[in-house]
Motif scaffolding. Sequence first.
Motif, PDB file in Angstrom:
ATOM      1  N   GLY A 289      13.139  39.226  21.116  1.00 37.72           N
ATOM      2  CA  GLY A 289      13.944  40.198  21.839  1.00 37.72           C
ATOM      3  C   GLY A 289      15.021  40.872  21.016  1.00 37.72           C
ATOM      4  O   GLY A 289      15.715  41.753  21.516  1.00 37.72           O
ATOM      5  N   GLY A 290      15.189  40.472  19.760  1.00 40.11           N
ATOM      6  CA  GLY A 290      16.180  41.096  18.906  1.00 40.11           C
ATOM      7  C   GLY A 290      17.527  40.400  18.885  1.00 40.11           C
ATOM      8  O   GLY A 290      18.527  40.983  18.460  1.00 40.11           O
ATOM      9  N   TYR A 291      17.568  39.142  19.327  1.00 39.50           N
ATOM     10  CA  TYR A 291      18.788  38.338  19.255  1.00 39.50           C
ATOM     11  C   TYR A 291      18.783  37.521  17.963  1.00 39.50           C
ATOM     12  O   TYR A 291      17.723  37.083  17.502  1.00 39.50           O
ATOM     13  CB  TYR A 291      18.879  37.368  20.436  1.00 39.50           C
ATOM     14  N   VAL A 292      19.958  37.291  17.417  1.00 39.00           N
ATOM     15  CA  VAL A 292      20.081  36.350  16.304  1.00 39.00           C
ATOM     16  C   VAL A 292      20.095  34.948  16.892  1.00 39.00           C
ATOM     17  O   VAL A 292      20.904  34.641  17.765  1.00 39.00           O
ATOM     18  CB  VAL A 292      21.377  36.594  15.506  1.00 39.00           C
ATOM     19  N   CYS A 293      19.162  34.106  16.447  1.00 44.41           N
ATOM     20  CA  CYS A 293      19.156  32.714  16.897  1.00 44.41           C
ATOM     21  C   CYS A 293      19.851  31.864  15.837  1.00 44.41           C
ATOM     22  O   CYS A 293      19.342  31.737  14.715  1.00 44.41           O
ATOM     23  CB  CYS A 293      17.731  32.205  17.102  1.00 44.41           C
ATOM     24  N   PRO A 294      21.019  31.278  16.157  1.00 44.57           N
ATOM     25  CA  PRO A 294      21.743  30.502  15.145  1.00 44.57           C
ATOM     26  C   PRO A 294      20.979  29.281  14.674  1.00 44.57           C
ATOM     27  O   PRO A 294      21.016  28.936  13.487  1.00 44.57           O
ATOM     28  CB  PRO A 294      23.042  30.121  15.860  1.00 44.57           C
ATOM     29  N   TYR A 295      20.270  28.615  15.579  1.00 39.58           N
ATOM     30  CA  TYR A 295      19.521  27.416  15.211  1.00 39.58           C
ATOM     31  C   TYR A 295      18.368  27.772  14.280  1.00 39.58           C
ATOM     32  O   TYR A 295      18.176  27.145  13.227  1.00 39.58           O
ATOM     33  CB  TYR A 295      18.990  26.724  16.467  1.00 39.58           C
ATOM     34  N   THR A 296      17.592  28.787  14.652  1.00 47.39           N
ATOM     35  CA  THR A 296      16.448  29.187  13.827  1.00 47.39           C
ATOM     36  C   THR A 296      16.904  29.713  12.473  1.00 47.39           C
ATOM     37  O   THR A 296      16.271  29.466  11.444  1.00 47.39           O
ATOM     38  CB  THR A 296      15.605  30.236  14.563  1.00 47.39           C
TER      39      THR A 296
ATOM     40  N   ARG B  38      12.678  46.379  12.669  1.00 46.56           N
ATOM     41  CA  ARG B  38      11.852  46.845  13.780  1.00 46.56           C
ATOM     42  C   ARG B  38      11.329  45.670  14.593  1.00 46.56           C
ATOM     43  O   ARG B  38      11.082  44.577  14.081  1.00 46.56           O
ATOM     44  CB  ARG B  38      10.679  47.673  13.237  1.00 46.56           C
ATOM     45  N   GLY B  39      11.149  45.923  15.893  1.00 50.54           N
ATOM     46  CA  GLY B  39      10.600  44.900  16.773  1.00 50.54           C
ATOM     47  C   GLY B  39       9.154  44.590  16.414  1.00 50.54           C
ATOM     48  O   GLY B  39       8.434  45.450  15.878  1.00 50.54           O
ATOM     49  N   PHE B  40       8.727  43.359  16.702  1.00 50.12           N
ATOM     50  CA  PHE B  40       7.343  43.009  16.382  1.00 50.12           C
ATOM     51  C   PHE B  40       6.423  43.632  17.430  1.00 50.12           C
ATOM     52  O   PHE B  40       6.622  43.448  18.629  1.00 50.12           O
ATOM     53  CB  PHE B  40       7.141  41.491  16.339  1.00 50.12           C
ATOM     54  N   PRO B  41       5.409  44.368  17.003  1.00 50.05           N
ATOM     55  CA  PRO B  41       4.533  45.065  17.969  1.00 50.05           C
ATOM     56  C   PRO B  41       3.803  44.078  18.880  1.00 50.05           C
ATOM     57  O   PRO B  41       3.389  43.001  18.454  1.00 50.05           O
ATOM     58  CB  PRO B  41       3.537  45.812  17.071  1.00 50.05           C
ATOM     59  N   LYS B  42       3.664  44.464  20.126  1.00 49.20           N
ATOM     60  CA  LYS B  42       2.924  43.641  21.083  1.00 49.20           C
ATOM     61  C   LYS B  42       1.455  43.586  20.678  1.00 49.20           C
ATOM     62  O   LYS B  42       0.850  44.623  20.355  1.00 49.20           O
ATOM     63  CB  LYS B  42       3.054  44.242  22.490  1.00 49.20           C
TER      64      LYS B  42
ATOM     65  N   GLU C 218      27.610  43.861  13.373  1.00 47.36           N
ATOM     66  CA  GLU C 218      27.771  45.035  14.231  1.00 47.36           C
ATOM     67  C   GLU C 218      26.405  45.678  14.326  1.00 47.36           C
ATOM     68  O   GLU C 218      25.839  46.128  13.325  1.00 47.36           O
ATOM     69  CB  GLU C 218      28.781  46.024  13.640  1.00 47.36           C
ATOM     70  N   ALA C 219      25.858  45.732  15.549  1.00 44.20           N
ATOM     71  CA  ALA C 219      24.472  46.171  15.688  1.00 44.20           C
ATOM     72  C   ALA C 219      24.233  46.795  17.048  1.00 44.20           C
ATOM     73  O   ALA C 219      25.041  46.679  17.974  1.00 44.20           O
ATOM     74  CB  ALA C 219      23.533  44.976  15.486  1.00 44.20           C
ATOM     75  N   ILE C 220      23.100  47.470  17.154  1.00 44.12           N
ATOM     76  CA  ILE C 220      22.579  47.889  18.451  1.00 44.12           C
ATOM     77  C   ILE C 220      21.193  47.286  18.592  1.00 44.12           C
ATOM     78  O   ILE C 220      20.466  47.110  17.610  1.00 44.12           O
ATOM     79  CB  ILE C 220      22.547  49.423  18.607  1.00 44.12           C
ATOM     80  N   GLN C 221      20.847  46.993  19.829  1.00 40.37           N
ATOM     81  CA  GLN C 221      19.650  46.209  20.124  1.00 40.37           C
ATOM     82  C   GLN C 221      18.821  46.964  21.159  1.00 40.37           C
ATOM     83  O   GLN C 221      19.350  47.418  22.178  1.00 40.37           O
ATOM     84  CB  GLN C 221      20.095  44.849  20.667  1.00 40.37           C
TER      85      GLN C 221
ATOM     86  N   GLU D 259       9.958  49.987  18.795  1.00 45.38           N
ATOM     87  CA  GLU D 259       9.543  48.859  19.610  1.00 45.38           C
ATOM     88  C   GLU D 259      10.727  48.134  20.246  1.00 45.38           C
ATOM     89  O   GLU D 259      11.827  48.107  19.705  1.00 45.38           O
ATOM     90  CB  GLU D 259       8.756  47.839  18.762  1.00 45.38           C
ATOM     91  N   ALA D 260      10.477  47.512  21.406  1.00 42.55           N
ATOM     92  CA  ALA D 260      11.455  46.590  21.981  1.00 42.55           C
ATOM     93  C   ALA D 260      11.734  45.483  20.979  1.00 42.55           C
ATOM     94  O   ALA D 260      10.838  45.044  20.260  1.00 42.55           O
ATOM     95  CB  ALA D 260      10.913  45.995  23.284  1.00 42.55           C
ATOM     96  N   GLY D 261      12.979  45.042  20.924  1.00 39.63           N
ATOM     97  CA  GLY D 261      13.354  43.998  19.973  1.00 39.63           C
ATOM     98  C   GLY D 261      13.857  44.534  18.651  1.00 39.63           C
ATOM     99  O   GLY D 261      14.299  43.769  17.788  1.00 39.63           O
TER     100      GLY D 261
END
Length: 383
Positions: free
Chosen positions: A121-128, A71-75, A44-47, A56-58
């Motif tokens: 972008g802040g998504y969970v990648c199942p493969y990674t 926290r999102g990774f800084p550009k 349960e999250a907000i993105q 930051e975005a992400g």
Amino acid sequence: MREKNIPDLLAQEEVSQLLNVPSQRLEEAYWKGTVKNYQKHNLEAIQFRKGVGSVEAGTVVLMGEEIEVIRGFPKIRRTLLLKPALEKHFTRKDVAVEEKMNGYNVRIACIDHRIIAFTRGGYVCPYTTRKANEILDLDLFFQENPDMVICGEMVGTLNPYVSHYYPEVGKLGFRIFDLREKITNTPRTVMDKRELLEEYGLEPVRLLGIFPVKEAPEKILEIVRDLGYNDREGVVMKDPMMQLEPLKYTSSQAQASELEYALSYPFDLARAFLFSRIIREGFQAYEMDETDDELRERALRMGESIIYPMLRTIKKVKEGEIAAEDLVIEVENQEEAEEFIRHLRDLKVMATLVEIKDKKAVIRRIHQSTNDKVNNYLQGGLY
């Protein structure tokens, strides 16, 4: 009233305090679509799709045993000319130079005793997530550093996002470029990071040197030339104490490779890629003060990376093929392949499963805009 639709997590005052963003501003960002509810992979999250204030975005805020903030990774901004940029930006005496690898930016954190990999972008990648747990021995690190986020690059030929061959990596590997605190995003210093990673047997990106700022431009140009000749991407330049923002700089060969990829699917990718890479090439050619032969080689490399891939795609579509690329990932079963396809579709990527053989799934990413527009122009459509 519409306030009832605000996610419970977002409405909690603790989230506002942790992020140092007023609750009203967070709610406004939610209604604008800047902040989204994210409920996948039993989370349960907000993105944060875009940045809000200093967040930051992400960035991902998760509800578990307690509220967690990743926290999102800084550009990282790019320099076009090394000498004036380094002298202006790095006000301390030294600059650390680490290798920038050609892969996929991933943050790994421990959430409720689960080690999870988040995309830029802040998504969970199942493969990674699955592969990071297989490749890296992370249990002890996170037991002893639960508030730390590992920031790194997933690289190798079985990387489904950016496939690139590194002799020391092979099929799939992970190289760490930052260690950051969950809530504050504060990074460890360059040397503290490396010492801590060595303690847990985790591999950082290569440190290519720490140079006095005045000597750094010439040294970095030599390093980047050598990286380019060896089909490697470039460098990230950092304040050794990590109190200044890093800068990045890439090789001509890497830029040509990116153009070749983008122009293979010109109506899907080229607009976002083309102008920036050409500008980089012009300034790099100026600063490197190349000979006529070197400049001609650069111009030829750029031209070939633009024309040839586009021509191949036009011919392929003319022959009835689809403008698409095949990604290969390692899977134990079909469900894992289909889970990754669902993840790609969450990212608005059109993808289908081609086959599974010898525990390798071939996933076809379709570039529909290129396919449709090339077909239209081949049939006499106007541009």
